[in-house]
Design an enzyme around this catalytic site. Sequence first.
Site, PDB file in Angstrom:
ATOM      1  N   LYS A 124       0.747  -1.310   0.060  1.00 13.14           N
ATOM      2  CA  LYS A 124       0.120  -0.199  -0.154  1.00 13.14           C
ATOM      3  C   LYS A 124       0.680   1.321  -0.067  1.00 13.14           C
ATOM      4  CE  LYS A 124      -3.776  -2.397   2.316  1.00 13.14           C
ATOM      5  NZ  LYS A 124      -4.285  -2.692   3.706  1.00 13.14           N
ATOM      6  N   GLY A 145     -12.801  -5.188   5.042  1.00 12.91           N
ATOM      7  CA  GLY A 145     -14.113  -5.636   5.350  1.00 12.91           C
ATOM      8  C   GLY A 145     -14.973  -5.783   4.125  1.00 12.91           C
TER       9      GLY A 145
END
Lengths: 434, 434
Positions: A202, A304
């Site tokens: 990331k 999620g």
Amino acid sequence: MTVKVALLGCGNVGSQVARILLEQSDELAARVGAPLELTGIAVRNPDAARDVELPREIFTTDAHALVDGADIVIELIGGLEPAGEYIERALRRGASVVTGNKALLAARLPELTEAAEAGGAQLLYEAAVAGAIPILRPIRESLAGDDITKVMGIVNGTTNYILDAMDTSGAQFDQALADAQRLGYAEADPTADVEGHDAAAKAALLASLAFHTTFALENVHCEGITSISAEDVAAAEDAGMVIKLLAIAERGTDSAGDEGISVRVHPTLLPREHPLAAVRGAFNAVFVEAENAGELMFYGQGAGGAPTASAVMGDVVSIGRTRATQAAGGSVAEPQPRPSRPLGIADAATSYALSLDVSDETGVLAEIAGIVARHGVSIETMRQTASAEGGAGSARLRIITHVGREAALAATVADIEQLPVVKAVSSVVRVEGK
Amino acid sequence: MTVKVALLGCGNVGSQVARILLEQSDELAARVGAPLELTGIAVRNPDAARDVELPREIFTTDAHALVDGADIVIELIGGLEPAGEYIERALRRGASVVTGNKALLAARLPELTEAAEAGGAQLLYEAAVAGAIPILRPIRESLAGDDITKVMGIVNGTTNYILDAMDTSGAQFDQALADAQRLGYAEADPTADVEGHDAAAKAALLASLAFHTTFALENVHCEGITSISAEDVAAAEDAGMVIKLLAIAERGTDSAGDEGISVRVHPTLLPREHPLAAVRGAFNAVFVEAENAGELMFYGQGAGGAPTASAVMGDVVSIGRTRATQAAGGSVAEPQPRPSRPLGIADAATSYALSLDVSDETGVLAEIAGIVARHGVSIETMRQTASAEGGAGSARLRIITHVGREAALAATVADIEQLPVVKAVSSVVRVEGK
């Protein structure tokens, strides 16, 4: 005109994306300016159990055929191959691609950008950087007229959960990791998270975005959190600080004075007043320093199914709008706003914090509680203390209500004010965020 | 192809926009894909003193002529007229408009949207909602595939500064306001800020954006902070809460159960753990709850010349890209990334927090300080405490350095480890955000 959407993969995120595409189709069509049609979902096993119930006939094992018939391809398979091959194939034939595949992007962003260029297609990956947090678009577009000098991100929820638990409970790393695994915040093999590899991928993407470049994963310096002890956390607290695993990308110079970009992931001490220090549990945040904008921070859920699906769908709608716009002859118009119905303040759902000066005698609490109940309001907390302001024989009463309709709360206060035992309602402030 | 940019107004924000357009022209041209040419700045008095030195010949008093020759009009005059007339004129003839004029937008957004539609032009106003914070684009685009249920914003820096000062110092409102005025955080006439009118205009815009509608300012319920006392702030602290002036927009129902949107500005109690509670001083933040994304927050500077100019320039570059893209035949390609030079970890600029177990004897501190100085590193704090871990005759030494090059810091630690008086270097953690 219909925008044909192909979905590759139907795990945690993919099944939520499918659900939104099917359940919200009218709403999405209004925002895009044309219907989005989910033409199929490519999976290895169409009969596998899914998080969301989906019609059996929507599944296929033939990803190539699905990709070749699509306007937009959503890649949520993960890993380098075959995901990379599908994406490149789609882009080269002019289909735009939405992906959340940070490992693939960190490894092959330049080639994929080139494929998008060649096919005149878009490659969007909001979900890859910090889950649900809009970061790609703010950096690429909102800050396009500014110069970013530094980015610091909490971009891995597992490690933030563990470090936050160590900070709160004083636990050692092994214990906090075991708890995180038990609660589903860490995987059985936690290596990619706790050694910082996920954050490093990331970090490379954030650096590429922030500095309008392509920064290779191999140039990211990476240290995990396995060596952080309860003693380190206690020493940090003692010094008014907190330990976070940060992904940092900044402009700098080497020892010869030549400019370059430093990208690194390591445990980092932050003062408790720093906005990143307030990022708790499994939440993520990206802190940006820009020449003109100064300090910015973007906060939200970094992982999620549903949160990540939200980021994917934002990209899908954005591409869909461009397609619909081009098909309509290239007008740049935004989707039309729709009328809405304003609710008056009386209909606001809120809760009240009241301070009252009352006579210090028996039965007062019951009397007030009775009025509150008659208005259908319920009390969350009620505290009585001695009051200086009310004078001798007075008590100060503090009440916080549960959420109710403003009209009922206001009527309650008006009735309380009429009570002989109530000397004054000294303050009424609304409460949010409970 | 050149994109012609006209600037209306040259105050605090306008002069910074002019500076960026003139100073960063090469960089901006690379991002847009075509040069941005500042064709002129319309002002009432070309000879007035400005924050930024600008060539005299760039000023004009003929705003109409300037607007009529522009591809992009940047309106930073403020107020309803003549700003509204200039914007409408530009949009109807196909020039896109960037504005930070929240009062005008709150009053006339539907008509201006219609004018943009009619002219096939874009109307962007990132700077109007929360200054430098990217919020328009994240809500409009990143969350376009999600459903926002509630927005809560700290959107007025003056009132947040005053409430934060009251929270920190225990001051009464009048004293905190006087201090804010003395320090330039509040105007001589603070009415628009402290009565919540500024926040109300932003609340109407936020509601319009979040719920894909147009919400009229007259339907915003507005209460300011003038009645908040030091006692209210103390009671809040006592209950683990903090008082903030929030702009709230949420979906709800009226007493008959019919759906609508409630928009309100009022002082609000928030638990101290809430992300908005950590927004200090004159900073702004917008907290968003969405169906799938969950909780998001966007944080940054809500006002100021350079920060607001950053938001304006983001919109200008975005429109410029669209224009350049259309002129090039409608390809949707992103600007090409440029190569960059990675700096190794040795060249990272960071600071170290060290914990050492040392012999508890005279001269140890001087010996260590000498090594640190030899590497050109400087010490910010050095603390000595008795140490359990190091055994009898040991002391625990904690050192935090100033920012230095990683290579020098690492070499310092390596040399310290060799000292006979040093029993162990028990931890080394980097520090950011000081």
